[in-house]
Design a protein around this motif. Structure first.
Motif, PDB file in Angstrom:
ATOM      1  N   LYS A 132       0.826  -1.211   0.000  1.00 40.57           N
ATOM      2  CA  LYS A 132       0.000   0.000   0.000  1.00 40.57           C
ATOM      3  C   LYS A 132       0.861   1.261   0.000  1.00 40.57           C
ATOM      4  CE  LYS A 132      -4.583  -1.162   1.647  1.00 40.57           C
ATOM      5  NZ  LYS A 132      -5.694  -0.763   2.533  1.00 40.57           N
ATOM      6  N   THR A 158       0.708   3.942  -2.941  1.00 40.99           N
ATOM      7  CA  THR A 158       0.360   5.328  -2.616  1.00 40.99           C
ATOM      8  C   THR A 158       1.370   6.297  -3.221  1.00 40.99           C
ATOM      9  OG1 THR A 158      -0.717   4.662  -0.542  1.00 40.99           O
ATOM     10  CG2 THR A 158      -0.030   6.973  -0.748  1.00 40.99           C
ATOM     11  N   VAL A 190      -6.176   3.919  -3.912  1.00 43.68           N
ATOM     12  CA  VAL A 190      -5.303   3.025  -3.156  1.00 43.68           C
ATOM     13  C   VAL A 190      -5.813   2.818  -1.741  1.00 43.68           C
ATOM     14  CG1 VAL A 190      -2.958   2.699  -2.272  1.00 43.68           C
ATOM     15  CG2 VAL A 190      -3.297   3.662  -4.543  1.00 43.68           C
ATOM     16  N   ASP A 207      -6.298  -5.392   1.716  1.00 48.49           N
ATOM     17  CA  ASP A 207      -4.921  -5.887   1.818  1.00 48.49           C
ATOM     18  C   ASP A 207      -4.638  -6.917   0.731  1.00 48.49           C
ATOM     19  OD1 ASP A 207      -4.616  -4.258   3.960  1.00 48.49           O
ATOM     20  OD2 ASP A 207      -4.633  -5.854   5.481  1.00 48.49           O
ATOM     21  N   ALA A 234      -4.238  -5.122  -2.626  1.00 48.66           N
ATOM     22  CA  ALA A 234      -2.965  -4.389  -2.676  1.00 48.66           C
ATOM     23  C   ALA A 234      -1.812  -5.347  -2.945  1.00 48.66           C
ATOM     24  CB  ALA A 234      -2.739  -3.643  -1.368  1.00 48.66           C
TER      25      ALA A 234
END
Length: 717
Positions: free
Chosen positions: A380, A384, A669, A674, A677
């Motif tokens: 993540k 990002t 995002v 989880d 990602a």
């Protein structure tokens, strides 16, 4: 390994071993290497020490570093030249030639040592590389060299003559010699070029030797010592054509003639080789040099004895006509001293520039890989940062703010949708495409071109390119204009699809610049594909609504409509007036003029007024058609302008271009689970290996960069 030697007797081997040990002892005592020291002055040592330090950083595989390569045909005497230059007694065996590249690295150090290792070829598997790299041996006596080299050959898979599956190897035998009196110098002995297959040498072997030679001599920072044997016609020795191909001006090639003592004194062949040595036949800017190798009978002679025999030969033979600086191994060292020094000194600025560029490229590659991504949190964080960079560059491209490195890419390319640099400037390319769409709709959007009153029908100009979905309008006279059709939806649909394709290519290019391929494929399939599909579907729906609206009864509040109707009527009235005036005009000759033929012109005003009466058309149907066509043309022009504005604004801008940067944003995002990602950004094992590779490369390049920057500050190049 030596070209062309016969098996040694035990007594001969013992003598050679003793001589080798004596040579090693003389080296340790600082005796017997005075000739090697002559390779460099203090200034030369400073320059070459710098290259040696850069080489020690492990940059050979990254940058072409200055070196001397000894190359030539098989049995030309290459290894003998290398041996005489380095004063290293290589093992002799007439049944074996050099089967691999041998790299001699001489370095200055406080203690004498000799280390042998094998550098595996890049084509080796990881397991093979690991096994080969584990081989390393250090000796203090040259008499141990034959046994160590045999072990090295076994590691490379060559083995004994006649047993190995392949006679040659791409691997490099590296011999590193250190000592307080050693110069910083690298010499490479290449396998001899083979012209034909023989017993134990296959076609693949012949091609492999050619490949090895080409790889070394093609490097721009390599000085080629092209060795030719006087025992063979030099026109038949392939090395000359090879070096002339990669170094056509002879800027970095020095020709070496060996075995001149094998030529009959006074023969035509001897005269030809003397002319060659004078640079009168095959011209090299670096010229030619002649050395005398040890004969078979002199095989056990020490290097001092070898040099004395050579000096005697050049004092008494017909080769004594050559300048002293062009004959003998000692003169060759001094010559190489100057050549190598000037070559390296000249190359240092460019080497520094290449190293800096390689460092920047490696940093960019490492940055593209990003940080390690082992957990969902790592993934993540990576996504990002990636989305922030994506959003920033995409928004700048969409708004037409072309600042920063993302837009400094092949700016000299022709501006077109096929240019990657042009597509980067998204706002500019979309504006250009919209302008082209407007032009196409004006030129080809109507099915018929209706001529004005009394305007003759013209042929279609085939020189103007026609867009694929739109054939050129058919020219009709006004009397033929009884039907109407519209091609706008087809043209608009094609335009929207083209802009969507450009935007898709823009996003693809942007992702390619920012992240690894595995991330691109996963991010595209899991998100971008669906996002672009939704935008395209919305654009298609909007296009259908606009087309539907334009097919309905036209509603118009634009004064352009009345202006156009009035302009068309005015143009027709001007035509009527011109015709009426012409019909009411009479020309009467004037008699008695001495200066020539003259006429008197008279216009009958009443007749002109009778002829010009816009409302006097007796044919009511024709008059109605004229008026209908004028109003039809006017409403068509108004609708065309409105349609172009609606397509470019409500379809292209609203659904295709605007908000493109929001497809991949930090907001997106933050909403990822989880699992999603990790599915997008998890790091494969290959990515870890790539990161380790670039980190190692960057460390090497940084070290080399520091060394070069320091020396270039203190030197006047």
């Amino acid at each position: 390994m030596k070209d062309g030697a016969k098996p040694k007797s035990s007594a001969q081997a013992k003598r050679e071993s003793t001589a080798a040990a004596e040579t090693m002892d003389r080296t340790v005592d600082g005796i017997g290497t005075m000739s090697l020291e002559s390779l460099q002055s203090d200034e030369q040592r400073l320059v070459l020490d710098t290259v040696a330090q850069v080489r020690k950083c492990g940059l050979e595989s990254i940058l072409a570093l200055p070196q001397i390569v000894v190359c030539g045909d098989q049995s030309a005497g290459k290894s003998s030249v290398l041996e005489a230059l380095t004063e290293i007694p290589f093992p002799r065996n007439d049944e074996l030639c050099t089967r691999f590249a041998t790299e001699i690295i001489m370095r200055r150090a406080t203690v004498d040592s000799l280390t042998i290792r094998v550098i595996p070829d890049d084509t080796r598997s990881g397991e093979e590389k690991k096994s080969i790299e584990e081989f390393q041996a250090s000796i203090t006596d040259f008499s141990e060299l034959p046994e160590i080299m045999d072990r090295a050959m076994e590691v490379m898979g060559i083995g004994k003559a006649g047993i190995q599956p392949s006679a040659f190897a791409r691997d490099i035998l590296s011999i590193e010699i250190e000592g307080p009196s050693r110069p910083q110098l690298t010499l490479v002995d290449l396998p001899g070029l083979i012209q034909n297959e023989t017993k134990g040498v296959t076609k693949a072997d012949v091609e492999l030797v050619q490949e090895i030679t080409d790889r070394y001599i093609s490097q721009s920072r390599t000085i080629c010592l092209a060795v030719v044997s006087a025992t063979n016609d030099y026109a038949n020795q392939g090395i000359l054509s090879k070096v002339r191909k990669v170094d056509p001006d002879g800027e970095r090639t020095l020709g070496i003639i060996t075995k001149p003592d094998r030529l009959p004194a006074g023969s035509g062949t001897e005269s030809a080789y003397i002319a060659l040595a004078r640079n009168e036949d095959i011209f090299f800017k670096l010229g030619w040099h002649v050395v005398k190798n040890r004969s078979f009978e002199e095989g056990s002679d020490s290097f001092l004895e070898r040099n004395a025999s050579e000096a005697s030969y050049f004092r008494t033979s017909n080769f004594k006509c050559l300048p002293k600086e062009s004959v003998g191994i000692d003169a060759l060292r001094e010559r190489l001293s100057r050549l190598l020094f000037e070559h390296v000194k000249q190359e240092l600025p460019q080497l520094h520039s290449d190293l800096s560029q390689a460092l920047e490229d490696s940093k960019t590659q490492l940055a593209t890989l990003g940080d390690r991504r082992a957990t969902a949190e790592n993934c993540k964080e990576y996504l990002t940062r990636l989305s922030l960079d994506f959003h920033r560059v995409c928004a700048a491209a969409n708004e037409g703010h072309y600042e920063g490195p993302s837009f400094r890419y092949n700016t000299n390319e022709v501006f077109s949708t096929h240019s990657r640099a042009s597509v980067r400037r998204l706002r500019a390319i979309v504006q250009k495409m919209n302008a082209q769409f407007s032009h196409i709709l004006h030129e080809y959007g109507h099915s018929y071109h209706i001529a004005k009153s009394d305007e003759p029908q013209t042929e279609v100009d085939l020189s103007i390119p026609v867009p694929s979905p739109a054939p050129k309008p058919v020219h009709l006279s006004r009397s033929q204009a009884f039907s109407w059709s519209v091609k706008w939806p087809t043209l608009a649909e094609a335009h929207v699809e083209e802009v969507a394709d450009v935007c898709r290519q823009f996003l693809t290019n942007l992702l390619e610049d920012m992240c690894p391929k595995d991330i691109i494929s996963r991010l595209w399939s899991l998100h971008f594909e669906e996002a672009l599909k939704q935008r395209n579907n919305a654009a298609s729906d909007e296009l259908r609504r606009i087309v539907y609206d334009h097919k309905e009864y036209p509603i118009n509040y634009n004064h352009y409509y009345t202006d156009t109707v009035r302009q068309r009527q005015k143009e027709r009235e001007q035509g009527l007036l011109a015709t009426a005036v012409e019909n009411a005009t009479s020309h009467t000759p004037i008699t008695g003029c001495r200066s020539g033929h003259h006429t008197s012109t008279k216009i009958d005003i009443d007749s002109a007024l009778d002829g010009f009466n816009p409302g006097s058309e007796p044919d009511m149907e024709k008059a109605s058609c004229e008026e209908a066509l004028d109003r039809l043309y006017a409403i068509y022009k108004v609708s065309q302008k409105t349609f172009i504005a609606n397509i470019t604004t409500q379809v292209v801008e609203r659904h295709i271009v605007r908000g493109l940067e929001d497809i991949f944003s930090p907001i997106f995002v933050s909403k990822l689970s989880d699992a999603d990602a990790q599915a997008i950004a998890s790091e494969p094992a290959s990515c870890k290996r790539q990161r380790d590779f670039f980190q190692d490369r960057i460390e090497k390049l940084k070290s080399g960069h520091t060394i070069l920057r320091r020396v270039m500050k203190t030197m006047v190049l």
